[in-house]
Write a protein that holds these residues in place. Structure first.
Motif, short mmCIF file in Angstrom:
data_model
loop_
_atom_site.label_atom_id
_atom_site.label_comp_id
_atom_site.label_asym_id
_atom_site.label_seq_id
_atom_site.Cartn_x
_atom_site.Cartn_y
_atom_site.Cartn_z
N ASP A 1 0.82 -1.21 0.00
CA ASP A 1 0.00 0.00 0.00
C ASP A 1 0.86 1.27 0.00
O ASP A 1 0.51 2.27 -0.64
N ILE A 2 1.97 1.23 0.73
CA ILE A 2 2.89 2.38 0.73
C ILE A 2 3.47 2.57 -0.67
O ILE A 2 3.55 3.71 -1.18
N ALA A 3 3.89 1.49 -1.31
CA ALA A 3 4.45 1.59 -2.66
C ALA A 3 3.42 2.18 -3.63
O ALA A 3 3.75 3.06 -4.45
N LYS A 4 2.19 1.72 -3.54
CA LYS A 4 1.14 2.24 -4.42
C LYS A 4 0.90 3.73 -4.16
O LYS A 4 0.72 4.51 -5.11
N THR B 1 -2.22 10.52 3.93
CA THR B 1 -2.29 9.20 3.28
C THR B 1 -1.55 8.14 4.10
O THR B 1 -2.04 7.02 4.27
N TYR B 2 -0.38 8.51 4.61
CA TYR B 2 0.42 7.56 5.39
C TYR B 2 -0.35 7.11 6.63
O TYR B 2 -0.44 5.90 6.92
N ALA B 3 -0.91 8.05 7.37
CA ALA B 3 -1.65 7.71 8.59
C ALA B 3 -2.85 6.82 8.28
O ALA B 3 -3.18 5.90 9.05
N GLN B 4 -3.50 7.08 7.15
CA GLN B 4 -4.65 6.26 6.75
C GLN B 4 -4.22 4.82 6.48
O GLN B 4 -4.91 3.87 6.88
N ILE B 5 -3.08 4.64 5.82
CA ILE B 5 -2.57 3.29 5.54
C ILE B 5 -2.20 2.58 6.84
O ILE B 5 -2.55 1.41 7.06
N VAL B 6 -1.50 3.29 7.72
CA VAL B 6 -1.11 2.69 9.01
C VAL B 6 -2.33 2.20 9.77
O VAL B 6 -2.33 1.10 10.34
N SER B 7 -3.39 3.00 9.79
CA SER B 7 -4.59 2.67 10.57
C SER B 7 -5.27 1.40 10.08
O SER B 7 -6.03 0.77 10.82
N GLN B 8 -5.02 0.99 8.84
CA GLN B 8 -5.61 -0.23 8.30
C GLN B 8 -4.92 -1.48 8.85
O GLN B 8 -5.48 -2.58 8.77
#
Length: 252
Positions: free
Chosen positions: A52-55, A238-245
């Motif tokens: 997800d980070i790469a995307k 965006t980063y925080a949103q990915i982490v929360s998943q």
């Protein structure tokens, strides 16, 4: 953190925007065997925090990207051989690796931890406590280096495995006294494996490390581009949103 192109998995990221059509396509490798950071699902597609980070970075940079799965043992040699341009695979920045490749700024921080059988009487993660025990870890990883240099030197028998799943399986089946791994995937395995065989013994104090994206040393422009995109996805949420998943806490 942790393949020879054993998995032929690839997923194309069709990213819109004028920049995507004009930019050079980017090939990014991950391992595909390190949940929840990177793994392959039943449809042979890549998922996980790293993916997800790469995307998100590709979208931020407005470039077309291809993600490929690569065995951990061959992930640095294949990068240097230009089979792909970058590695987003929970790779810890070490002095030894920096002699071969370059790294971006970190995108999260990790530490090592130890898991043991549920009925273990081990009291702590110190080398003295694991003297005479059989300790497992994934080969060619920071955890294997620690296991060999610290636990092995103190009298433990160290067994190395191609993947962390292999080490975890031997722990669950009673063939190991302990496993060393990065704390987050170890917690994920303990929570999701559905096994009551094992428990977290504790963190390894002083083992905090930065995790970053690997690039070739001469790809300074790409490193700067990735660093800029990393800063932007942290700033825009965006980063925080990915982490929360994946985690109920900040891992940066």
């Amino acid at each position: 953190m942790n393949r020879v192109m054993g998995l032929a998995t690839a997923c194309m990221l069709a990213l819109g925007g004028m920049g995507a059509a004009q930019a050079e396509p980017l090939r990014i490798a991950t391992e595909g065997a390190y949940p929840p950071f990177n793994y392959v699902d039943s449809n042979n597609e890549l998922h996980g925090f790293d993916v997800d980070i790469a995307k998100a970075l590709c979208s931020q940079m407005q470039v077309e990207c291809t993600l490929v799965a690569q065995d951990w043992d061959g992930i640095i040699p294949a990068l240097m051989a230009k089979k792909y341009d970058a590695v987003v695979a929970s790779m810890v920045v070490t002095e030894e690796r920096q002699k071969q490749i370059g790294f971006t700024d970190r995108y999260y921080r990790t530490r090592l931890a130890v898991a043991v059988p549920s009925d273990s009487t081990l009291a702590d993660t110190t080398p003295a406590a694991l003297d005479g025990k059989i300790v497992g870890a994934q080969s060619s990883s920071t955890q294997s280096i620690y296991a060999e240099d610290i636990y092995g030197a103190a009298g433990a028998e160290v067994k190395l495995y191609p993947t962390q799943d292999d080490a975890n399986s031997d722990l669950a089946n009673g063939r190991l006294d302990a496993v060393v791994n990065d704390k987050f995937p170890l917690l994920d395995w303990l929570a999701k494996s559905g096994k009551d065989c094992c428990k977290l013994l504790g963190d390894i104090q002083g083992s905090d490390d930065d995790v970053a994206i690997a690039v070739r040393k001469d790809d300074q422009a790409l490193r700067e581009q990735l660093n800029k995109a990393l800063a932007e996805i942290r700033a825009n949420g965006t980063y925080a949103q990915i982490v929360s998943q994946y985690f109920p806490f900040d891992i940066y």
